[in-house]
Design a protein around this motif. Structure first.
Motif, PDB file in Angstrom:
ATOM      1  N   TYR A 285       0.649  -1.021  -0.061  1.00 19.39           N
ATOM      2  CA  TYR A 285      -0.093  -0.068   0.068  1.00 19.39           C
ATOM      3  C   TYR A 285       0.893   1.479   0.079  1.00 19.39           C
ATOM      4  N   GLY A 286       2.231   1.163  -0.199  1.00 16.97           N
ATOM      5  CA  GLY A 286       3.075   2.197  -0.061  1.00 16.97           C
ATOM      6  C   GLY A 286       4.625   1.926   0.552  1.00 16.97           C
ATOM      7  N   ASN A 287       5.408   2.961   0.163  1.00 21.00           N
ATOM      8  CA  ASN A 287       6.787   2.588   0.795  1.00 21.00           C
ATOM      9  C   ASN A 287       6.704   2.731   2.313  1.00 21.00           C
ATOM     10  N   ILE A 288       7.737   1.840   2.698  1.00 18.72           N
ATOM     11  CA  ILE A 288       7.790   1.713   4.388  1.00 18.72           C
ATOM     12  C   ILE A 288       9.083   2.334   4.893  1.00 18.72           C
ATOM     13  N   VAL A 289       8.875   3.407   5.593  1.00 17.38           N
ATOM     14  CA  VAL A 289      10.085   4.061   6.201  1.00 17.38           C
ATOM     15  C   VAL A 289      10.596   3.216   7.367  1.00 17.38           C
ATOM     16  N   ARG A 290       9.812   2.930   8.515  1.00 21.59           N
ATOM     17  CA  ARG A 290      10.422   2.187   9.480  1.00 21.59           C
ATOM     18  C   ARG A 290       9.385   1.433  10.288  1.00 21.59           C
ATOM     19  N   ILE A 291       9.644   0.354  10.868  1.00 24.08           N
ATOM     20  CA  ILE A 291       8.597  -0.746  11.347  1.00 24.08           C
ATOM     21  C   ILE A 291       9.521  -0.928  13.044  1.00 24.08           C
ATOM     22  N   LYS A 292       8.592  -0.843  14.049  1.00 25.53           N
ATOM     23  CA  LYS A 292       8.660  -1.128  15.532  1.00 25.53           C
ATOM     24  C   LYS A 292       7.936  -2.045  15.971  1.00 25.53           C
ATOM     25  N   LEU A 293       8.391  -3.226  16.347  1.00 25.07           N
ATOM     26  CA  LEU A 293       7.528  -4.042  17.409  1.00 25.07           C
ATOM     27  C   LEU A 293       7.595  -3.520  18.842  1.00 25.07           C
ATOM     28  N   LEU A 294       6.649  -3.479  19.437  1.00 24.55           N
ATOM     29  CA  LEU A 294       6.526  -3.055  20.795  1.00 24.55           C
ATOM     30  C   LEU A 294       6.750  -4.011  21.883  1.00 24.55           C
ATOM     31  N   ARG A 295       7.759  -3.998  22.276  1.00 27.87           N
ATOM     32  CA  ARG A 295       8.279  -5.155  23.301  1.00 27.87           C
ATOM     33  C   ARG A 295       7.524  -5.046  24.459  1.00 27.87           C
ATOM     34  N   TYR A 347      13.567   0.735   6.646  1.00 29.67           N
ATOM     35  CA  TYR A 347      13.400   0.244   5.192  1.00 29.67           C
ATOM     36  C   TYR A 347      13.462   1.478   4.200  1.00 29.67           C
ATOM     37  N   LEU A 348      13.652   2.479   4.827  1.00 30.98           N
ATOM     38  CA  LEU A 348      13.637   3.644   3.944  1.00 30.98           C
ATOM     39  C   LEU A 348      14.501   3.586   2.463  1.00 30.98           C
ATOM     40  N   ASN A 349      15.541   2.933   2.456  1.00 27.71           N
ATOM     41  CA  ASN A 349      16.343   2.693   1.339  1.00 27.71           C
ATOM     42  C   ASN A 349      16.342   1.517   0.944  1.00 27.71           C
ATOM     43  N   SER A 350      15.290   0.493   1.180  1.00 34.90           N
ATOM     44  CA  SER A 350      15.132  -0.900   0.871  1.00 34.90           C
ATOM     45  C   SER A 350      14.679  -0.869  -0.830  1.00 34.90           C
ATOM     46  N   ASN A 351      15.360  -1.515  -1.551  1.00 33.90           N
ATOM     47  CA  ASN A 351      14.973  -1.945  -2.898  1.00 33.90           C
ATOM     48  C   ASN A 351      13.894  -2.651  -3.190  1.00 33.90           C
ATOM     49  N   LEU A 352      13.358  -3.220  -1.900  1.00 33.60           N
ATOM     50  CA  LEU A 352      12.089  -3.850  -2.065  1.00 33.60           C
ATOM     51  C   LEU A 352      10.799  -3.059  -1.780  1.00 33.60           C
ATOM     52  N   ASN A 353      10.916  -1.771  -1.631  1.00 34.82           N
ATOM     53  CA  ASN A 353       9.794  -0.876  -1.386  1.00 34.82           C
ATOM     54  C   ASN A 353       9.211  -0.803  -2.889  1.00 34.82           C
ATOM     55  N   ARG A 354       8.053  -0.988  -2.989  1.00 34.14           N
ATOM     56  CA  ARG A 354       7.392  -1.301  -4.444  1.00 34.14           C
ATOM     57  C   ARG A 354       6.926   0.092  -5.203  1.00 34.14           C
ATOM     58  N   PHE A 355       6.842   1.223  -4.193  1.00 35.07           N
ATOM     59  CA  PHE A 355       6.401   2.269  -4.957  1.00 35.07           C
ATOM     60  C   PHE A 355       7.339   3.342  -5.507  1.00 35.07           C
ATOM     61  N   ASN A 356       8.676   2.636  -5.402  1.00 34.44           N
ATOM     62  CA  ASN A 356       9.759   3.732  -6.015  1.00 34.44           C
ATOM     63  C   ASN A 356       9.776   3.659  -7.535  1.00 34.44           C
ATOM     64  N   ARG A 357       9.209   2.259  -8.101  1.00 31.71           N
ATOM     65  CA  ARG A 357       9.076   2.347  -9.603  1.00 31.71           C
ATOM     66  C   ARG A 357       7.620   1.892  -9.759  1.00 31.71           C
ATOM     67  N   ASN A 358       6.966   2.263 -10.796  1.00 32.04           N
ATOM     68  CA  ASN A 358       5.615   1.731 -11.470  1.00 32.04           C
ATOM     69  C   ASN A 358       4.579   2.159 -10.257  1.00 32.04           C
ATOM     70  N   ALA A 359       4.624   3.314  -9.480  1.00 31.17           N
ATOM     71  CA  ALA A 359       3.822   3.868  -8.321  1.00 31.17           C
ATOM     72  C   ALA A 359       2.490   3.890  -9.030  1.00 31.17           C
ATOM     73  N   ALA A 360       1.995   4.155  -9.933  1.00 32.88           N
ATOM     74  CA  ALA A 360       0.504   4.325 -10.469  1.00 32.88           C
ATOM     75  C   ALA A 360       0.115   2.868 -10.490  1.00 32.88           C
ATOM     76  N   LYS A 361       0.848   2.048 -11.248  1.00 33.00           N
ATOM     77  CA  LYS A 361       0.337   0.614 -11.422  1.00 33.00           C
ATOM     78  C   LYS A 361       0.343   0.082 -10.089  1.00 33.00           C
ATOM     79  N   ASN A 362       0.840   0.305  -9.072  1.00 33.82           N
ATOM     80  CA  ASN A 362       0.937  -0.524  -7.676  1.00 33.82           C
ATOM     81  C   ASN A 362      -0.126   0.349  -6.910  1.00 33.82           C
ATOM     82  N   TYR A 363      -0.565   1.698  -7.129  1.00 36.85           N
ATOM     83  CA  TYR A 363      -1.790   1.933  -6.405  1.00 36.85           C
ATOM     84  C   TYR A 363      -2.864   1.518  -7.138  1.00 36.85           C
ATOM     85  N   ARG A 364      -2.953   1.255  -8.393  1.00 39.93           N
ATOM     86  CA  ARG A 364      -3.992   0.874  -9.049  1.00 39.93           C
ATOM     87  C   ARG A 364      -4.701  -0.693  -8.503  1.00 39.93           C
ATOM     88  N   TYR A 365      -3.647  -1.324  -8.119  1.00 40.51           N
ATOM     89  CA  TYR A 365      -3.549  -2.809  -7.763  1.00 40.51           C
ATOM     90  C   TYR A 365      -3.852  -2.910  -6.120  1.00 40.51           C
TER      91      TYR A 365
END
Length: 448
Positions: A285-295, A347-365
């Protein structure tokens, strides 16, 4: 059967579908030389650069139902071998412009993601002649305006130059026809109506519709006051991609106004979840910046998305989804962002973030979890048996289908439940098969 041609005939092309949408649909198969929108017939004609590209595209969409903005479109070879855009454009406009030419135009703005004001419309139409009056209002067809020129010639010039054009890149498409009215009545000069021949008119104070006989334009869009310039919603980090994907109207339940980027996920299964699995799910649903599990609360996590619009998509589509035997609760967090720390995953610089490329197509899906997942970047020699072996630990696989698109192997896998498909996605996205890192997303197809 129609002989293969580089000209493609597309049916069920609604007004919400733009030229840009169709180009996004076809570009993966090769260059598009010409495109004609036949608005009166809800159709389009499109010419690929060569027959081979057109054949490749038709073969792919024989197995996959093409859909644009939630609307199924139907594709076949045209009986034309070459597209004459001049003749076809004239034919496409004819049905929309049968009204007798006069100096008042009825303008409908499709794919509207930017605020529309009298000033914006005046700036667009005034190069074609003196604009006397503008009235804007909201109808079931969307945002509309009546624009009165000083002369009929100016109105004809405007409709010939502007019909089908976008005010902004990828959105705010103009659909123009002649009005049957002979004179506009303007009682107030404000952001919704203006008489440029009578600047002394008062501005309206109570926010009610200023025109008797026209609908109120103020409710649906946050129109800006006179003198300001229309700008994209600031919570949308990539407004042009959002416009290309959703411009006919955002998905039901999505406001497009949220500015909170961080979401709180609760009722997780702490024995099975980790940051990477959450990344695999929320990155749909979008690019991920950070994730934190609450201990302190092992079944809670914070996920910071790239912008407020992406966070709203995640909350909307994932609230109530089942994962690892738990029904997820997904809400906006009170925290504006996640502070970098040793116990946060960045995950800010992760190449697995989907919306760095083909953002319109990813939004549509973007959609809620489904029983069907789509696998791409597969090894060229992979078999259906290998796909089943890779996924079957996560649930009962009802059916699979291998196919090739643009020379690359892809697959669909249908599970018995949405939860099983979701588990397969979060566990197997970005894993490796024979050295190829596969990508997985939900498919909106109902069957294979």
């Amino acid at each position: 059967m129609t002989e293969p041609s580089k000209v493609i005939h597309i049916r069920n092309v609604g007004h919400e579908i733009s030229e840009h949408d169709l180009l996004q649909l076809m570009n993966p198969f090769g260059a598009v030389d010409k495109l004609v929108m036949l608005r009166a017939k809800n159709q389009a004609l499109l010419q690929m650069h060569d027959v081979a590209s057109a054949v490749s595209m038709l073969q792919y969409y024989t197995n996959v139902q093409p859909s644009v903005r939630g609307r199924n479109v139907y594709i076949q070879f045209s009986s034309h071998q070459e597209l004459n855009t001049v003749d076809q454009n004239a034919q496409g406009r004819k049905g929309d412009q049968d009204a007798q030419p006069n100096r008042i135009l009825l303008v409908t703005v499709h794919h509207m993601l930017y605020p529309m004001t009298v000033e914006v419309l005046h700036q667009v139409f005034s190069p074609h002649g003196f604009v006397e009056k503008i009235v804007t209002f909201q109808k079931s067809a969307g945002f509309q305006a009546l624009i009165q020129f000083q002369s009929r010639q100016s109105a004809v010039s405007a409709i010939n130059a502007l019909q089908g054009r976008n005010i902004y890149d990828g959105c705010c498409q103009l659909d123009i026809q002649f009005s049957n009215l002979t004179e506009l009545q303007v009682n107030y000069n404000n952001e919704r109506s203006r008489d440029f021949t009578n600047p002394s008119l008062p501005s309206e104070q109570k926010g009610r519709s200023s025109q008797s006989g026209y609908s109120d334009a103020g409710g649906m869009y946050a129109l800006q006051p006179p003198g300001t310039r229309a700008v994209p919603f600031p919570q949308m980090g990539n407004a042009s991609a959002v416009a290309a994907a959703f411009a006919g109207g955002l998905p039901p339940g999505i406001s497009g106004t949220n500015d909170r980027c961080t979401v709180l996920v609760s009722n997780l299964n702490p024995d099975k979840i980790d940051e990477d699995k959450l990344f695999n799910l929320f990155s749909l649903y979008g690019n991920i910046v950070r994730i934190k599990l609450l201990r302190s609360k092992p079944d809670h996590a914070l996920v910071q998305m790239g912008d407020g619009f992406q966070a709203e998509l995640a909350v909307h589509f994932l609230k109530g989804a089942m994962l690892f035997g738990k029904r997820l609760e997904v809400n906006f967090s009170k925290y504006p962002n996640i502070t970098p720390a040793p116990d946060t995953h960045d995950y800010l610089n992760s190449n697995l973030n989907r919306f760095n490329r083909n953002a319109a197509k990813n939004y549509r899906y973007c959609c809620s979890p489904t029983k069907m997942i789509h696998l791409s970047t597969l090894p060229q020699d992979i078999t259906e048996e290998e796909i089943v072996t890779h996924l079957e630990e996560h649930g009962t696989i009802v059916n699979t289908k291998l196919f090739e698109a643009n020379g690359k192997k892809q697959a669909l896998a249908l599970f018995e439940t949405e939860e099983e498909a979701t588990e397969a996605l979060v566990c197997k996205h970005a894993t490796s098969i024979d050295g190829s890192v596969i990508r997985i997303s939900f498919s909106q197809l109902q069957s294979i």
